[in-house]
Structure formats: C-alpha cells, structure tokens
Design a protein around this motif. Sequence first.
Motif, PDB file in Angstrom:
ATOM      1  N   ARG A  65       0.830  -1.207   0.000  1.00 28.75           N
ATOM      2  CA  ARG A  65       0.000   0.000   0.000  1.00 28.75           C
ATOM      3  C   ARG A  65       0.863   1.255   0.000  1.00 28.75           C
ATOM      4  NH1 ARG A  65      -3.355   1.142   4.762  1.00 28.75           N
ATOM      5  NH2 ARG A  65      -2.755  -0.994   5.275  1.00 28.75           N
ATOM      6  N   ALA A  66       1.990   1.230   0.722  1.00 27.75           N
ATOM      7  CA  ALA A  66       2.890   2.383   0.753  1.00 27.75           C
ATOM      8  C   ALA A  66       3.454   2.664  -0.636  1.00 27.75           C
ATOM      9  CB  ALA A  66       4.015   2.131   1.750  1.00 27.75           C
ATOM     10  N   GLN A  67       3.811   1.599  -1.386  1.00 27.19           N
ATOM     11  CA  GLN A  67       4.287   1.790  -2.762  1.00 27.19           C
ATOM     12  C   GLN A  67       3.189   2.389  -3.646  1.00 27.19           C
ATOM     13  OE1 GLN A  67       5.765  -2.416  -3.047  1.00 27.19           O
ATOM     14  NE2 GLN A  67       7.499  -1.466  -4.082  1.00 27.19           N
ATOM     15  N   LEU A  68       1.972   1.899  -3.460  1.00 31.73           N
ATOM     16  CA  LEU A  68       0.844   2.449  -4.225  1.00 31.73           C
ATOM     17  C   LEU A  68       0.679   3.931  -3.943  1.00 31.73           C
ATOM     18  CD1 LEU A  68      -1.841   2.421  -5.820  1.00 31.73           C
ATOM     19  CD2 LEU A  68      -2.955   1.556  -3.748  1.00 31.73           C
ATOM     20  N   TYR A  69       0.703   4.324  -2.664  1.00 30.86           N
ATOM     21  CA  TYR A  69       0.512   5.723  -2.301  1.00 30.86           C
ATOM     22  C   TYR A  69       1.650   6.596  -2.841  1.00 30.86           C
ATOM     23  CZ  TYR A  69      -3.313   4.495   0.883  1.00 30.86           C
ATOM     24  OH  TYR A  69      -4.491   4.068   1.422  1.00 30.86           O
ATOM     25  N   ALA A  70       2.868   6.054  -2.804  1.00 31.12           N
ATOM     26  CA  ALA A  70       4.011   6.807  -3.344  1.00 31.12           C
ATOM     27  C   ALA A  70       3.826   7.044  -4.839  1.00 31.12           C
ATOM     28  CB  ALA A  70       5.308   6.048  -3.080  1.00 31.12           C
ATOM     29  N   GLY A  71       3.360   6.011  -5.552  1.00 30.48           N
ATOM     30  CA  GLY A  71       3.111   6.165  -6.984  1.00 30.48           C
ATOM     31  C   GLY A  71       2.025   7.189  -7.265  1.00 30.48           C
ATOM     32  N   TYR A  76       0.351  12.905  -8.940  1.00 26.69           N
ATOM     33  CA  TYR A  76      -0.133  14.253  -8.632  1.00 26.69           C
ATOM     34  C   TYR A  76       0.985  15.293  -8.715  1.00 26.69           C
ATOM     35  CZ  TYR A  76      -4.311  11.829  -7.107  1.00 26.69           C
ATOM     36  OH  TYR A  76      -5.425  11.043  -7.057  1.00 26.69           O
ATOM     37  N   LEU A  77       2.240  14.822  -8.622  1.00 26.32           N
ATOM     38  CA  LEU A  77       3.384  15.721  -8.806  1.00 26.32           C
ATOM     39  C   LEU A  77       3.771  15.868 -10.277  1.00 26.32           C
ATOM     40  CD1 LEU A  77       5.590  14.502  -5.824  1.00 26.32           C
ATOM     41  CD2 LEU A  77       4.655  16.807  -6.100  1.00 26.32           C
ATOM     42  N   GLY A  78       3.133  15.064 -11.156  1.00 21.97           N
ATOM     43  CA  GLY A  78       3.472  15.111 -12.574  1.00 21.97           C
ATOM     44  C   GLY A  78       4.678  14.276 -12.921  1.00 21.97           C
ATOM     45  N   GLU A  79       5.168  13.470 -11.969  1.00 22.97           N
ATOM     46  CA  GLU A  79       6.337  12.608 -12.196  1.00 22.97           C
ATOM     47  C   GLU A  79       5.845  11.230 -12.642  1.00 22.97           C
ATOM     48  OE1 GLU A  79       9.312  13.715 -12.092  1.00 22.97           O
ATOM     49  OE2 GLU A  79       8.946  15.652 -11.143  1.00 22.97           O
ATOM     50  N   PHE A  80       5.405  11.140 -13.898  1.00 21.68           N
ATOM     51  CA  PHE A  80       4.732   9.930 -14.346  1.00 21.68           C
ATOM     52  C   PHE A  80       5.702   8.766 -14.547  1.00 21.68           C
ATOM     53  CE2 PHE A  80       2.287  13.612 -15.985  1.00 21.68           C
ATOM     54  CZ  PHE A  80       1.209  13.489 -15.130  1.00 21.68           C
ATOM     55  N   SER A 260       0.878  18.846 -13.704  1.00 19.76           N
ATOM     56  CA  SER A 260       1.511  19.052 -15.013  1.00 19.76           C
ATOM     57  C   SER A 260       0.611  18.611 -16.154  1.00 19.76           C
ATOM     58  CB  SER A 260       2.839  18.295 -15.072  1.00 19.76           C
ATOM     59  OG  SER A 260       2.631  16.921 -14.856  1.00 19.76           O
ATOM     60  N   GLN A 261      -0.115  17.481 -15.967  1.00 24.53           N
ATOM     61  CA  GLN A 261      -0.967  17.011 -17.056  1.00 24.53           C
ATOM     62  C   GLN A 261      -2.085  18.005 -17.333  1.00 24.53           C
ATOM     63  OE1 GLN A 261      -2.842  13.245 -16.451  1.00 24.53           O
ATOM     64  NE2 GLN A 261      -3.525  13.064 -18.562  1.00 24.53           N
ATOM     65  N   GLU A 262      -2.755  18.458 -16.275  1.00 24.64           N
ATOM     66  CA  GLU A 262      -3.827  19.427 -16.473  1.00 24.64           C
ATOM     67  C   GLU A 262      -3.267  20.755 -16.973  1.00 24.64           C
ATOM     68  OE1 GLU A 262      -7.543  20.756 -16.916  1.00 24.64           O
ATOM     69  OE2 GLU A 262      -6.923  18.701 -16.443  1.00 24.64           O
ATOM     70  N   ALA A 263      -2.069  21.083 -16.485  1.00 26.25           N
ATOM     71  CA  ALA A 263      -1.444  22.323 -16.953  1.00 26.25           C
ATOM     72  C   ALA A 263      -1.177  22.261 -18.449  1.00 26.25           C
ATOM     73  CB  ALA A 263      -0.141  22.569 -16.193  1.00 26.25           C
ATOM     74  N   GLY A 295       8.994  21.394 -17.285  1.00 26.92           N
ATOM     75  CA  GLY A 295      10.144  20.490 -17.247  1.00 26.92           C
ATOM     76  C   GLY A 295       9.828  19.131 -17.819  1.00 26.92           C
ATOM     77  N   LEU A 296       9.169  19.072 -18.962  1.00 25.31           N
ATOM     78  CA  LEU A 296       8.744  17.809 -19.547  1.00 25.31           C
ATOM     79  C   LEU A 296       9.948  17.002 -20.002  1.00 25.31           C
ATOM     80  CD1 LEU A 296       5.726  19.091 -21.673  1.00 25.31           C
ATOM     81  CD2 LEU A 296       5.674  17.935 -19.471  1.00 25.31           C
ATOM     82  N   ALA A 297       9.915  15.710 -19.754  1.00 22.66           N
ATOM     83  CA  ALA A 297      11.015  14.828 -20.146  1.00 22.66           C
ATOM     84  C   ALA A 297      11.179  14.847 -21.659  1.00 22.66           C
ATOM     85  CB  ALA A 297      10.740  13.414 -19.652  1.00 22.66           C
ATOM     86  N   LYS A 298      12.416  14.530 -22.101  1.00 19.56           N
ATOM     87  CA  LYS A 298      12.740  14.663 -23.517  1.00 19.56           C
ATOM     88  C   LYS A 298      11.890  13.757 -24.397  1.00 19.56           C
ATOM     89  CE  LYS A 298      16.657  14.942 -26.652  1.00 19.56           C
ATOM     90  NZ  LYS A 298      18.130  14.826 -26.792  1.00 19.56           N
ATOM     91  N   PHE A 299      11.631  12.536 -23.898  1.00 19.54           N
ATOM     92  CA  PHE A 299      10.862  11.590 -24.711  1.00 19.54           C
ATOM     93  C   PHE A 299       9.425  11.426 -24.195  1.00 19.54           C
ATOM     94  CE2 PHE A 299      15.298  10.277 -25.308  1.00 19.54           C
ATOM     95  CZ  PHE A 299      15.382  10.394 -26.689  1.00 19.54           C
TER      96      PHE A 299
END
Length: 723
Positions: A65-71, A76-80, A260-263, A295-299
Amino acid sequence: MKLIINGVSIFCDEVHNLKMIDSKTQIERWLDECWDRMLSDPAGARLLAEQALQLADDGSEPACRAQLYAGLCDIYLGEFESAVSVLSPALKLALSKGYRQNLLRINNALGMSYQSLGRYSAAYDHYEYARDLALDANDIQRLTPPMLNLADLLFDMGHIESSELVLNDILGRDLTEASEDNLIEACILQAQILLSHVRFDDAECILTQTEAWARRVDFHYALLRCKTLRGRMYRLRGEINDSIQVLSDVLDAPLMKSESQEAIAVYLELGKAWFSAGNPKQAVAVLNDAIARLGLAKFSTLRLKILEQLAYGYQLLDDATQEAATLWEMRTIEQSAQVQDALLTVQLREYRQQQSQDQLEQKLKERENQLLKQSYERLQMLNDVAHQITMTLNFPELGQRLYRILAEHVDVHFVSLTTLHEREQQLTFRFIVDEGERITAPDIAMDKRGSHTVKALATQKPVVINDVQRLDRDHVVGTGTSPRSMLFVPLILEDEVLGVFSMQSPKPNRFLDYELELMVAISKFIAIATANILSHDKVRELNNILTQEKQTILDAQARIEHMAYHDTLTTLPNRQALQEVIEERIKANADGPFHLVYIDLDGFKPVNDRYGHRHGDRVLRDIAKRVKEALRTDDFAARIGGDEFVLLIEAFDNRKDLQAFLNRLLTVIQEPVLTDAAGIVVSASIGAARYPDNGVTLDALMHSADQAMYEIKRNGKGGVMAL
C-alpha cells in the motif's frame, strides 16, 4: 529470557510484541495521513509513504500500500515515469501475495500514469484489468474510478462514441456507494463529450452545476478542470478574449504548479486560443513556456502534444528551421513510445499470466471451501429443521417454519404437505405456503391420473421435475410464481407411508443430487413431526369428545337443579326456592326488616275458560315478566301456585312509600295482555306483611299477607293492602 528495565522484570518476547504493535500503528497513521494530504500536498504525502515503506515488513500488505501511495503522489506531482517505476514492483508484489484490493488500485494508477505519458495501449490494458477485478468482486465503489479513467482515455484517443458508451454504462449503475469526487469527474467528462458534439448550451449547464458542486466539497482540481473546459467552450463559440482570460487565470492558480498534465491541457487550449485570435507568435511563446515551466522529459508524449502545436505555429511564422527541428523531435518521441509500448505489452502479458495462475489456485481453494461450507450448511440445516419442527404440534405452524428454513437455504417459494386418508382414499392438504402466504386447495383423490403427489405416495420414491417447460394447472398447486423445479418426497415412518411433502422453486434444476439427498434426509424429520401432530390431533379429538360429554352431563344437572327450584312456565323461582331464600334471610337477620307481598290474580279462571289454556299461559308469562321488571335489584319474586305470586321486597322507610309501590305493581298487572285472540285484562288482590312485625316465619308471614289479600277480595277485589 528476562530483562531488568528500571527495576521492572519483563520478557523479551513481550518487548518485541509491543514494538510490533507500535510500528503497525505508526505505519497505519502515516498511510492515513498520506492519503488525506495526497491532493493538497503530494510532496509531503510522498515523504510519509516513504517512511511507512521503510518501517513496513518486506512483502507485507502495508508495504504494498505504501508503494501504491508513493506512486499516486508521483502522479499528482506530474512525475509519471517515477510513478511507473514505483507502481510496477508494487503490481508484482500484489500479484504474488494476492492483495486483490491493492491490485485493482495499482492497475488503475498505472493506467493513469501511462495515459499521462501518452502510452494509451498500456493505459487501456491496465484500466480494463482494474475494471475486470472490480466486476469480479462486484465492488461498484471501486469499479467507478477505472471505468471513468477508461472513458477519459477513449476521449483522449478520439473515440468519442466509445467514451460516451462507457460513461453511460457508469451512469446507468447504482452509484449510491460512489464517491462525490468520482461523480463530479463523470459530470466533467460528460461536459467534454457535449462540447465535442457542439452542444454548447447543455455543456455550459453541466459545467455551471459541476462548478457549484466542486466548490461545495472543496474539490479544487475539478474546479480548475471545469474552468479549462469553459475556456475551450468560449474558444469554440468564437469568444476568444473570454477564452484567453479564463485560461490565463487557470494557469496562475497555485494548484497548477503540481498538476503538469492538467497544466498541459490548459497551455494547449491557451495556445489554440491565441492561434484563433490570429496571434501565432503569442501562441508559440505560450507553448515554449509550457515546455520550460513544466520540465517535460525529452521523450515524454506530453511533450509531443506541445510540439505538434509548436510545429504548426512555426509554420504560420514561416520559421522553417524551427519547424523542421520540432518535427524531428516529434518523430524521435513517437519511435521511443512505440518501443516502450511493446515492452509494456509483454510485461502486462506476464502479469496476466501470473494472475491467471493465481486465480486458478484461488478457485481451487474456493471450491474446497465451498464443499466444506456446503457440508457445514447441510448439518446446520438438518439441525435447524429438527429443532424447529419438533417445537410445534399443529400443521399450519409447521408449514410456516419449514417455508422459512427452505426459502433461505434452497430458494423455494412453495411448500405443501398432504396426509393419506385411507378410508376416503384421498390425500388431504394439511398446509400450503405459497410465497409466505397460507392458501388452500381441494383434496387429491388417490385415483387422480398424472398427479405427482399420488405417484410419490404410490412408488414411495421422490418425484423430481427439474425444468417445467409447460404448466399443467390440473397438477400444479399455487397461484403465485410459476415453478421451474418441483420435488415430491414421500413421508415414511416405520414402513408406514404418512403422506407427501412437496416444494417448488422458480429456478430450473434446483433439486439435483445434493439438494435431493438433503431433502430426503430432511423428510425423515418431517415424517416424525407429521406422526406427532396426527397423534396429538387424535388425543385432542378424544379429549374434545370427553369434554363435550362432561359438559352435557353438567348441563343436564344444571337443568334438573333449575327445574327443582323454578317454575317451568314463567321461569320464576318456585315455592321451594322461596322457602330456602326466606329461611336463609330470617336466619341471617342481617338485612333488617322486609315485606312479603302476596299476589292473587282476579278473573284469571275465566281467561282459561274463554280463551283456552294457551292464552292463559301467555297471560301468566307476561304478568310474571312485568312483575319481575317492576322490582328492584335486591327484591325477589316467586310463583307458588296457578295464579299466585309471592314477592320479598326490601322494607320501605314509611307506609306511604310501600302503598305507592303496591299501587304501581297493581297498575302493571292490570295492563292488557295482547294475544292473537284479544287484549286480555286481569286484575289482582295484593296483600303485604312486614317482617318481623307480622311474623318471623314464612308460614306466619304468608298467613298475614293472605289475610290482607282476602280483605281486598271481600271488598270487591282489585286492590292492595299492607299490614
């Protein structure tokens, strides 16, 4: 082993257990706080998830569950990409350990991550996987999020009709358990679809209502999405300035820094608005600002969406160099996404193969548990039946008890019981319960052809109809639900066939091997209960006969006793009753003085001579009734001879009151007696004596009253006199 701490002896195992309890409590606190802060403070919430993960045991459910919450925090941070790297091992753990609840949520979160990265194929598979898990568990609350995300994904992919079908499927379900956040997101998606159909008025109506709802529940993210859609609506309606203003305000919102996605959606809409305003230069500036700010990733495929608009902007600005560079970067990203999709497809297949194996093992365990459960339920049901039916000695109550038990365990809607009446050669219904209601039906003749009940009795074997295709109402009892399965079980006790117990079910094939074996076992208890009730009924019938005979004797004795003390014509007490009453009263002498009144009818003999004894008897009965009604409650009246009556009345306070009473009595007697012959009038001579002044015995009082009465007769009859 013991430890001494601060002078207190404790066991090391106890210390370990206390630490375990404290750590588990702390983990749950961190995870609860992480969940609560995830939207408002995803960075802080992620730190809590990391702390819980470090403290949790490897492979445990809290660790998963902790891994799920971290993901989720990464999303929500935009770090997909980071979200995928955290959620993928969490998915493997949930699969290997069978954490089904987490498995559903992890697949939904991975779908969100891949959708944000533009890897639609992988996102679709994960959403579909999460949806199937929720459907298998019949969990409507957890079904809504993956289905909403699936509908949103289809919309992003341009499959508007498919998106609308999925959304309608959601809205057509019972959503009482769905969260308000999910319902708000469904409304937002509905507004998007309406905008794609150019139904601006309907879309604006939904947006207005949804914005109010989102404000009420403080769902700020949904509020920003509504404003973004409103900006799109303004642009599509040609209200460009309004569109630019709304979208610019959304970008300035603090929440946009972590979305970031909504932005990106907002930047793209704002860029299109500037293109529509005829200002490609400003549009390109906005799009470049999106790449730099987010700060979108290159790919990243999110970057690809921005690049598509940039290439169009550079084309409008005649900047061939920038256009070519942008198109080259777009091609590189597309190729990279295709490779990643292929790898993800292979990985997802491996996950599903593992899940299929786990599901097979789970089904085997469930089957074993089901067999054990069936055995336990059978024993429990037999015990329940034995207990319930031995507690009653009447058939209607037996029927209700059997119906309640069997309706719960065997899905029946009808039960009945017949017993054999050998002398009449017919089966008599003792009870019929149809859908909980008692009904009746005619007896069944033993020579009735085609009767399943008669067949079960004659063969002494169960008769089973497992799929009734066509009802023959001559052989089916009951007016409610049409049966699909029927069972008729003979009731046999010590080689004697008592009757037949029958059941009906609305389901086909309901009485197969297991249920048939169960009902044959239950029928033995029903046979015992039936024999007990029949024996009880016979004893009760004999008791009723004895009771009736006893009552007949008592009634005869009462009639004889009544006849001994009452006149048969007028039903008034007779001379014997008068004798006992007055002797008892004189003996007690507790009620003080009283009067004895002697009444002799005048002119009665001519009535018999002229009209006959039938009319004479009528006159005596009517006068007796009038006299009795004229008396007070404690007074007494008796007929002592043919036309002679004696009264015992409570003493009056003075002679005047007594005289008035005797006059009223005479008036009552002299009223005509109406018969079918004529109105017959008689009079009376009434004499009264007072106890103890005129005598202290019945004879003395009778003599005194008689003297007074004859004094009236000597003076011409028809009068009263009191001594």
